[in-house]
Scaffold this motif. Structure first.
Motif, PDB file in Angstrom:
ATOM      1  N   ALA A  67     -17.718  65.716  22.510  1.00  0.00           N
ATOM      2  CA  ALA A  67     -16.199  64.803  21.779  1.00  0.00           C
ATOM      3  C   ALA A  67     -16.405  65.253  20.313  1.00  0.00           C
ATOM      4  O   ALA A  67     -17.263  65.104  19.860  1.00  0.00           O
ATOM      5  CB  ALA A  67     -16.244  63.701  21.452  1.00  0.00           C
ATOM      6  N   TRP A  68     -15.114  65.392  19.295  1.00  0.00           N
ATOM      7  CA  TRP A  68     -14.946  66.344  18.381  1.00  0.00           C
ATOM      8  C   TRP A  68     -15.281  64.572  17.903  1.00  0.00           C
ATOM      9  O   TRP A  68     -13.771  64.114  18.034  1.00  0.00           O
ATOM     10  CB  TRP A  68     -13.954  67.013  17.839  1.00  0.00           C
ATOM     11  N   ASP A  69     -15.210  64.190  16.193  1.00  0.00           N
ATOM     12  CA  ASP A  69     -14.856  63.134  16.616  1.00  0.00           C
ATOM     13  C   ASP A  69     -14.461  63.922  14.348  1.00  0.00           C
ATOM     14  O   ASP A  69     -15.084  64.079  13.392  1.00  0.00           O
ATOM     15  CB  ASP A  69     -16.620  62.233  15.294  1.00  0.00           C
ATOM     16  N   PRO A  70     -13.215  63.676  14.742  1.00  0.00           N
ATOM     17  CA  PRO A  70     -11.737  63.808  13.104  1.00  0.00           C
ATOM     18  C   PRO A  70     -12.582  63.234  11.910  1.00  0.00           C
ATOM     19  O   PRO A  70     -12.267  64.193  10.871  1.00  0.00           O
ATOM     20  CB  PRO A  70     -10.279  64.163  13.700  1.00  0.00           C
ATOM     21  N   ASP A  71     -13.012  62.416  12.230  1.00  0.00           N
ATOM     22  CA  ASP A  71     -13.055  61.163  10.958  1.00  0.00           C
ATOM     23  C   ASP A  71     -14.345  61.039  10.370  1.00  0.00           C
ATOM     24  O   ASP A  71     -14.737  62.066   8.742  1.00  0.00           O
ATOM     25  CB  ASP A  71     -13.443  60.163  11.357  1.00  0.00           C
ATOM     26  N   PHE A  72     -15.651  62.547  10.262  1.00  0.00           N
ATOM     27  CA  PHE A  72     -16.844  62.757  10.029  1.00  0.00           C
ATOM     28  C   PHE A  72     -17.075  63.998  10.065  1.00  0.00           C
ATOM     29  O   PHE A  72     -18.192  64.437  10.265  1.00  0.00           O
ATOM     30  CB  PHE A  72     -17.816  61.795  10.986  1.00  0.00           C
ATOM     31  N   HIS A  73     -15.879  64.412  11.386  1.00  0.00           N
ATOM     32  CA  HIS A  73     -16.350  66.149  11.107  1.00  0.00           C
ATOM     33  C   HIS A  73     -17.646  66.664  12.073  1.00  0.00           C
ATOM     34  O   HIS A  73     -17.918  67.581  11.370  1.00  0.00           O
ATOM     35  CB  HIS A  73     -15.983  66.742   9.836  1.00  0.00           C
ATOM     36  N   CYS A  74     -17.943  66.375  12.804  1.00  0.00           N
ATOM     37  CA  CYS A  74     -18.808  65.959  13.816  1.00  0.00           C
ATOM     38  C   CYS A  74     -18.628  65.793  15.350  1.00  0.00           C
ATOM     39  O   CYS A  74     -17.251  65.695  15.739  1.00  0.00           O
ATOM     40  CB  CYS A  74     -20.591  65.645  13.008  1.00  0.00           C
ATOM     41  N   ALA A  75     -19.812  66.250  16.039  1.00  0.00           N
ATOM     42  CA  ALA A  75     -19.417  66.132  17.471  1.00  0.00           C
ATOM     43  C   ALA A  75     -20.101  64.949  17.728  1.00  0.00           C
ATOM     44  O   ALA A  75     -21.392  64.361  16.916  1.00  0.00           O
ATOM     45  CB  ALA A  75     -20.649  66.980  18.360  1.00  0.00           C
ATOM     46  N   ASP A  76     -19.893  64.288  18.588  1.00  0.00           N
ATOM     47  CA  ASP A  76     -20.448  62.617  18.958  1.00  0.00           C
ATOM     48  C   ASP A  76     -20.898  63.011  20.450  1.00  0.00           C
ATOM     49  O   ASP A  76     -20.364  63.506  21.452  1.00  0.00           O
ATOM     50  CB  ASP A  76     -19.369  62.316  19.152  1.00  0.00           C
ATOM     51  N   LEU A  77     -21.861  62.051  20.804  1.00  0.00           N
ATOM     52  CA  LEU A  77     -22.239  62.469  21.956  1.00  0.00           C
ATOM     53  C   LEU A  77     -22.625  61.028  22.991  1.00  0.00           C
ATOM     54  O   LEU A  77     -23.132  60.309  21.997  1.00  0.00           O
ATOM     55  CB  LEU A  77     -23.971  63.307  22.090  1.00  0.00           C
ATOM     56  N   LEU A  78     -21.945  60.859  23.791  1.00  0.00           N
ATOM     57  CA  LEU A  78     -22.484  60.181  24.739  1.00  0.00           C
ATOM     58  C   LEU A  78     -24.069  60.048  25.350  1.00  0.00           C
ATOM     59  O   LEU A  78     -24.056  60.857  25.851  1.00  0.00           O
ATOM     60  CB  LEU A  78     -21.668  59.164  25.951  1.00  0.00           C
ATOM     61  N   LEU A  79     -25.018  58.865  24.879  1.00  0.00           N
ATOM     62  CA  LEU A  79     -26.358  58.514  25.194  1.00  0.00           C
ATOM     63  C   LEU A  79     -26.876  58.088  25.886  1.00  0.00           C
ATOM     64  O   LEU A  79     -26.536  56.453  26.172  1.00  0.00           O
ATOM     65  CB  LEU A  79     -27.583  59.240  24.217  1.00  0.00           C
ATOM     66  N   LEU A  80     -27.491  58.025  27.399  1.00  0.00           N
ATOM     67  CA  LEU A  80     -27.914  56.391  27.825  1.00  0.00           C
ATOM     68  C   LEU A  80     -29.451  56.328  27.717  1.00  0.00           C
ATOM     69  O   LEU A  80     -30.532  57.720  28.111  1.00  0.00           O
ATOM     70  CB  LEU A  80     -27.859  56.680  29.527  1.00  0.00           C
ATOM     71  N   LEU A  81     -29.976  55.516  27.326  1.00  0.00           N
ATOM     72  CA  LEU A  81     -31.751  55.283  27.201  1.00  0.00           C
ATOM     73  C   LEU A  81     -32.066  54.004  27.752  1.00  0.00           C
ATOM     74  O   LEU A  81     -31.915  53.053  27.392  1.00  0.00           O
ATOM     75  CB  LEU A  81     -31.603  55.319  25.136  1.00  0.00           C
ATOM     76  N   SER A  82     -32.708  54.639  28.768  1.00  0.00           N
ATOM     77  CA  SER A  82     -32.987  53.561  29.824  1.00  0.00           C
ATOM     78  C   SER A  82     -34.537  52.770  29.434  1.00  0.00           C
ATOM     79  O   SER A  82     -35.343  53.302  28.933  1.00  0.00           O
ATOM     80  CB  SER A  82     -33.383  54.186  31.600  1.00  0.00           C
ATOM     81  N   LEU A  83     -34.379  51.444  29.091  1.00  0.00           N
ATOM     82  CA  LEU A  83     -35.586  50.781  28.414  1.00  0.00           C
ATOM     83  C   LEU A  83     -36.841  50.834  29.508  1.00  0.00           C
ATOM     84  O   LEU A  83     -37.572  51.178  28.947  1.00  0.00           O
ATOM     85  CB  LEU A  83     -34.812  49.861  27.707  1.00  0.00           C
TER      86      LEU A  83
END
Length: 70
Positions: free
Chosen positions: A38-54
């Motif tokens: 996703a585009w994050d216009p506040d920080f001018h970068c890409a954001d990703l949804l990550l899943l880290l299974s313990l």
């Protein structure tokens, strides 16, 4: 699907893209990228949804992230 997709196809192909060290660390720990950026216009970068299974985290990273390593 992100509400505001990152414009992957509009990027300059001559621009060298590097994976940030934090993202590399998460991926080495066993995290999954769960979709398109996703585009994050506040920080001018890409954001990703990550899943880290313990339960699937590699032991050396579990010791680092968890208090008792369990």
């Amino acid at each position: 699907m992100p509400h505001l997709p990152f414009p992957l196809h509009e990027q300059d192909s001559a621009f060298k893209v590097e994976v940030p060290p934090l993202l590399k660390g998460y991926l080495k720990s066993g995290a999954w990228i769960c979709g398109e950026p996703a585009w994050d216009p506040d920080f001018h970068c890409a954001d990703l949804l990550l899943l880290l299974s313990l339960s699937r985290m590699e032991e050396r990273y579990a010791r680092r992230y968890l208090k008792n390593g369990d």
